[in-house]
Design an enzyme around this catalytic site. Structure first.
Site, PDB file in Angstrom:
ATOM      1  N   LYS A  88      -2.752  -9.522   0.881  1.00  0.00           N
ATOM      2  CA  LYS A  88      -3.131  -9.383  -0.523  1.00  0.00           C
ATOM      3  C   LYS A  88      -2.931 -10.715  -1.236  1.00  0.00           C
ATOM      4  O   LYS A  88      -1.864 -11.319  -1.162  1.00  0.00           O
ATOM      5  CB  LYS A  88      -2.327  -8.282  -1.204  1.00  0.00           C
ATOM      6  N   THR A 138      -2.465  -2.974 -10.162  1.00  0.00           N
ATOM      7  CA  THR A 138      -1.867  -1.688 -10.526  1.00  0.00           C
ATOM      8  C   THR A 138      -0.532  -1.881 -11.231  1.00  0.00           C
ATOM      9  O   THR A 138      -0.247  -1.238 -12.246  1.00  0.00           O
ATOM     10  CB  THR A 138      -1.671  -0.819  -9.273  1.00  0.00           C
ATOM     11  N   HIS A 155       2.848  -4.593  -0.959  1.00  0.00           N
ATOM     12  CA  HIS A 155       1.523  -4.590  -0.348  1.00  0.00           C
ATOM     13  C   HIS A 155       1.534  -5.343   0.982  1.00  0.00           C
ATOM     14  O   HIS A 155       2.483  -6.051   1.304  1.00  0.00           O
ATOM     15  CB  HIS A 155       0.497  -5.234  -1.288  1.00  0.00           C
TER      16      HIS A 155
END
Length: 259
Positions: free
Chosen positions: A154, A161, A150
């Site tokens: 983040k 997920t 990511h």
């Protein structure tokens, strides 16, 4: 018209959600929440005069919206969703970071208030399919690790997920730990662990949201990968969530469970 409040509207996902809600027939962007805003004029943010801007969730009154769409931060999401449920708003949650215990508490709160809702670790269709395929593959390949990648902003790791993927995989394979005798010359080198499944989190500029599930077997390997190159890819799932949440009678976890 179904009234929607967007919490975290000023962020990258929040801005995508604003555009989506404004474009959907039958939906009205009635309110937005931005943490500690000083300017409460909606036109300053390109919003209609009819949209109320709040600087704090505690200012949001009952009846402000039918749906609370949350794209905030892990530290705030539990209190946000609790507040929404106590004030008659069905939550659609794209913020990750909720623990299993917090989800259970929110599900009880939803039941007490007679509301449905949706918590989606990922609104991307490719991610939902990745989780589905990975669960199926786990019955044949119990040796598995997960790598998620990511953007550098983040906050939580591993991603919601990746953790949801690990939970689904664990439902469909016998209890198993890969390479239990391996040692780490650098602490954390083998990643986090969820019931014997190793999870590795990458945070780098240039990435948006990506996940690989790596399965290994005797003389073969299987890799399932999904890539989200732009946050607009999540909006088809958000649209489904907004359209379906009014039909739900409980707080559901996972977009795949409302498709």
């Amino acid at each position: 018209m179904t009234k929607v409040l967007i919490a975290g509207f000023a962020g990258a996902m929040g801005q995508q959600a604003v555009t989506l809600v404004k474009s959907l027939p039958g939906f009205e962007l009635s309110a937005v929440v931005g943490h500690h805003l000083t300017d409460l004029d909606p036109t300053s943010y390109g919003l209609e005069n009819s949209t109320t801007v709040y600087a704090d969730r505690e200012q949001v009154e009952t009846g402000a919206a039918d749906i609370w769409l949350d794209f905030t931060v892990p530290a705030a999401v539990f209190e946000n969703v609790s507040y929404a449920l106590r004030h008659g708003m069905a939550p659609v949650v794209g913020t990750t970071g909720l623990s299993d215990e917090q989800v259970e508490e929110l599900q009880q709160l939803a039941k007490q208030n007679g509301l449905g809702g949706l918590i989606a670790p990922n609104f991307g269709m490719s991610a939902v399919l990745l989780m589905k395929f990975a669960k199926e593959a786990a019955a044949y390949f119990p040796e598995v690790e997960i790598i998620e990648m990511h953007h550098e902003d983040k906050k939580d790791a591993p991603s919601g997920t990746a953790l949801a993927t690990a939970k689904l995989i664990s439902e469909n394979r016998p209890a198993h730990e890969t390479a239990p005798d391996s040692t780490e010359s650098l602490p954390g080198a083998r990643g986090g662990d969820y019931q014997g499944i190793k999870l590795h989190a990458v945070r780098l500029p240039g990435y948006v949201a990506h996940e690989q599930v790596l399965f290994g077997g005797s003389g073969e390997a299987l890799t399932i990968r999904q890539d989200s190159f732009d946050r607009s890819s999540f909006m088809s799932g958000v649209k489904v969530g907004l359209e379906k949440v009014g039909t739900l009678t409980e707080l559901v976890v996972g977009l795949e469970n409302v498709l």
